[in-house]
Write an enzyme that holds these catalytic residues in place. Structure first.
Site, mmCIF file in Angstrom:
data_model
loop_
_atom_site.group_PDB
_atom_site.id
_atom_site.type_symbol
_atom_site.label_atom_id
_atom_site.label_comp_id
_atom_site.label_asym_id
_atom_site.label_seq_id
_atom_site.Cartn_x
_atom_site.Cartn_y
_atom_site.Cartn_z
ATOM 1 N N ASP A 86 15.899 7.255 -5.352
ATOM 2 C CA ASP A 86 16.420 6.848 -4.040
ATOM 3 C C ASP A 86 16.292 8.050 -3.110
ATOM 4 O O ASP A 86 16.010 9.170 -3.545
ATOM 5 C CB ASP A 86 17.869 6.346 -4.183
ATOM 6 C CG ASP A 86 18.267 5.416 -3.035
ATOM 7 O OD1 ASP A 86 17.505 5.312 -2.057
ATOM 8 O OD2 ASP A 86 19.351 4.806 -3.111
ATOM 9 N N ASP A 121 15.850 4.465 4.598
ATOM 10 C CA ASP A 121 16.177 3.286 5.395
ATOM 11 C C ASP A 121 17.492 3.503 6.144
ATOM 12 O O ASP A 121 18.233 4.440 5.846
ATOM 13 C CB ASP A 121 16.265 2.051 4.480
ATOM 14 C CG ASP A 121 17.139 2.279 3.264
ATOM 15 O OD1 ASP A 121 17.065 3.380 2.676
ATOM 16 O OD2 ASP A 121 17.916 1.382 2.895
ATOM 17 N N GLY A 187 22.361 -2.187 1.795
ATOM 18 C CA GLY A 187 23.540 -2.360 2.640
ATOM 19 C C GLY A 187 24.553 -3.338 2.076
ATOM 20 O O GLY A 187 25.320 -3.938 2.825
HETATM 21 N N1 GUN Z 1 22.038 2.501 -2.435
HETATM 22 C C1 GUN Z 1 22.967 1.569 -2.215
HETATM 23 N N2 GUN Z 1 22.686 0.891 -1.069
HETATM 24 C C2 GUN Z 1 21.569 1.433 -0.561
HETATM 25 C C3 GUN Z 1 20.776 1.136 0.606
HETATM 26 O O1 GUN Z 1 21.068 0.264 1.415
HETATM 27 N N3 GUN Z 1 19.644 1.895 0.771
HETATM 28 C C4 GUN Z 1 19.291 2.891 -0.116
HETATM 29 N N4 GUN Z 1 18.172 3.574 0.105
HETATM 30 N N5 GUN Z 1 20.024 3.156 -1.211
HETATM 31 C C5 GUN Z 1 21.140 2.440 -1.423
#
Ligand code: GUN
Length: 634
Positions: A86, A121, A187
């Site tokens: 992430d 994002d 989100g």
């Molecule tokens: N981890 C939990 N929610 C989100 C999200 O909306 N975007 C990203 N990139 N990681 C997350």
């Protein structure tokens, strides 16, 4: 994505990453690179095939950054399978802005060898205004578009849009059209934490129905076993879970239906790894670090146990039923399930023509299931267009022995549309052997006293036992079997298909032992075989030609010249060779395979609905049963 099994929007599938295949649906355990509590490699024992970690945390820590840059993220966390990273979006959402930009964050993830890397994002909150959320959707799309080639790394482009279905739809379409190959629904953590499952299923449905099905759909931050099955039913393929460790730190244990505090547990369940290792007294005396590790392992076991159950449910096509039962474990889940039922109309094109397992009828809500909804809609259309309707009272027939001769005795002496009450709803008697009318398990048999007469504009007559003597005194004026096969074909394909395939010269053969229809032929050649398990037809090549001769471009795919030659010899059709198709094709239904001139060369069953053909690039689209050039088995 390749799809192996499906039930509506839910699927068991797999997709390839540089470090191997990921079989879906599955959960990626979250690995904190600063604090590895359970060896990720050991998680494979439970069926974990991929894990997720955080590129932002790695980049920010000089030590982790150095190690990851030198030898890669796999070596850093000690896992040789697929690793997703992430981007720090969630950290910036929780802690305020972070120091890195989008492009360099993606480049960092690529440089450390991530298999699936995520853009930065914009996380929309559930309470954000529509305008704010719309801006975040557009900015997130701009950010995916500014990323160049990421080499082998699959790019994850999150679908945002807060709780607004129109924005989720827009975001799903934008991301599907971009070069992102993986679609996380983002989100949603605040919704998961506050049990807002109805908002979640509405978000998932809007995202799934508008996204490219060849790209895996992930639900960011959802790893609690309680909500996995419902999410998969709505079309989610992938999850990530930090819950196994977060809950363990609070001495909370995950179960398939919820969470329990360690302090309140009397006995560990038989499936728990703790049960096999410690008595309760021993467990409570463990040092805190060991105890957290043991609970985390228990929690991962609960998660993967649920994933296995879900996969099995999809393979046997009983996931809807499973979710229906599970939804009763929490009022918020049940409310979400009711939303799914109310809104299932939009998912109808994705549902198979029949399922491998019987339809379970519990109450009126069961009629909201797509397989039942389709039948009820068809029955309603038939009743609206009929001039004269007879409804057989349940004291004569309510769906029991479908071969009861009294049905034929009535049917053949009237020209009226004959219906019977199936779980109190009228369905055409001709569909008495067809899914789900025959293949169902009901909660109760309706008693005559429960019967509510259904009257439609005075053209309906209820037939009771007392009417039989009069009816039987009349001559037979039609043939039930012939009408039945035509009515099934009308339901299976389209109104008029029955007469087109089974014309005046066709004959029906019934089984001598069961009295059920087996085949329909013309001039000694079989046109179609009625499948005993679901009461629908498998067409022969002759039958397929007749369906094609209706001149309506329905239930067909057109394939390239090379493919047509191959398919004519009985080989399956691959997605990549289809040049055009009817969007109304139903998964599991008979589908014509045509050459470029529009002539059928084969017939088989579609593996996915017409709404999805054209989206997948690999795998089998039509399992061919017959081709025009049948080769003897080698
Ligand atoms: N981890 C939990 N929610 C989100 C999200 O909306 N975007 C990203 N990139 N990681 C997350």
């Amino acid at each position: 994505m390749e799809v192996l099994h499906r039930e509506g929007l839910a699927r068991v599938g797999r997709f390839k990453t540089p470090h191997g295949w990921i079989e879906t649906p599955t959960v990626m355990p979250v690995i904190n690179p600063n604090l590895i509590v359970i060896d990720p490699q050991k998680m494979k024992q439970l069926g974990a095939t991929a894990v997720i970690t955080n590129g932002y945390i790695i980049r920010r820590s000089p030590d982790l950054n150095r190690k990851a840059t030198a030898s890669g993220v796999h070596s850093l966390i000690g896992f040789d399978g697929p690793v997703m990273t992430d981007s720090g979006t969630f950290q910036s959402h929780v802690y305020g802005s972070v120091e890195y930009g989008n492009q360099d964050m993606v480049e960092f993830q690529r440089s450390i060898g991530s298999d699936i890397g995520t853009i930065r994002d914009i996380f929309s909150e559930p309470w954000d205004s529509h305008e704010q959320a719309a801006r975040a959707v557009d900015e997130t799309f701009r950010r995916v578009e500014e990323i160049g080639n990421t080499g082998d790394m699959i790019l994850a482009g999150p679908i945002q849009g807060s709780i607004y279905p129109d924005l989720r739809k827009r975001s799903a379409k934008l991301m599907s059209g971009s070069h992102a190959g993986y679609l996380p629904v983002g989100g949603v953590v605040p919704l998961l934490e506050s049990y807002r499952y109805t908002d979640l299923v509405s978000i998932i449905q809007a995202s799934r129905l508008n996204s490219d099905p060849s790209k895996p759909l992930h639900l960011f931050g959802a790893g609690h076993p309680m909500f996995l099955a419902m999410s998969v039913l709505m079309g989610i393929d992938m999850f990530d879970s930090a819950s196994y460790i977060k809950y363990a730190r609070d001495s909370r244990l995950l179960f398939p239906d919820g969470t329990r505090d360690l302090a309140k547990i009397v006995e560990f369940p038989l499936w728990s790894p703790i049960y096999n290792k410690y008595s309760m007294q021993e467990f409570l005396k463990l040092d805190p670090e060991t105890r957290v590790r043991e609970i985390a392992w228990h929690n991962l076991t609960a998660i993967f146990m649920e994933i296995r159950e879900i996969r099995e449910r999809i393979a046997e096509q009983t996931l809807w039923q499973y979710v229906e039962g599970k939804s009763r474990s929490h009022p918020a889940l049940f409310e979400a399930f009711r939303w799914i039922c109310r809104n299932a109309g939009a998912t109808l094109p994705f549902h198979e023509i029949s399922r491998k397992s019987p339809f379970h009828f519990h109450d009126r809500m069961s009629f909201r299931q797509p397989v039942a909804r389709r039948l009820i809609r068809h029955a309603r259309n038939i009743m609206e267009s009929a001039n004269d309707i007879w409804i057989i009272h349940p004291e004569i027939f309510s769906g029991g022995d479908s071969q009861d001769p009294v049905l034929r005795d009535i049917y053949e002496r009237t020209e009226a549309q004959v219906m019977f009450l199936w779980n109190s709803t009228p369905v055409p008697i001709e569909l008495k052997d067809t899914y789900p009318v025959q293949q169902y398990i009901g909660s109760t048999r309706k008693l005559p006293g429960d019967f509510v007469p259904v009257r439609i504009r005075n053209k309906t007559r209820v037939i009771r036992k007392a009417d039989l003597a009069d009816i039987l005194s009349h001559e037979r004026i039609r043939d039930m079997d012939m009408n039945q096969v035509r009515a099934i074909a009308d339901y299976q394909f389209m109104p008029g298909a029955g007469m087109a395939i089974f014309g005046m010269g066709s004959t029906v053969r019934v089984s001598r032992s069961t009295g059920r229809i087996r085949t329909v032929s013309e001039s000694g050649r079989i046109l179609a075989t009625l499948r005993p398990h679901d009461g629908f037809f498998t067409l022969s090549m002759d039958g397929a030609m007749k369906l094609s001769a209706t001149g309506r471009e329905r239930f067909r795919v057109t394939v390239t010249k090379d493919s047509a030659e191959y398919n004519a010899r009985g080989f399956n059709v691959f997605f990549k060779f289809i040049t055009s198709h009817d969007p109304n094709i139903l998964a599991g239904n008979e589908t014509l395979v045509c050459n470029e001139a529009g002539t059928p060369v084969a017939v088989g069953r579609a593996t996915v609905p017409g709404t999805e053909i054209g989206k997948y690039r690999s795998g089998v689209a039509i399992r061919v049963n017959h081709g025009t050039v049948e080769e003897p088995d080698a």
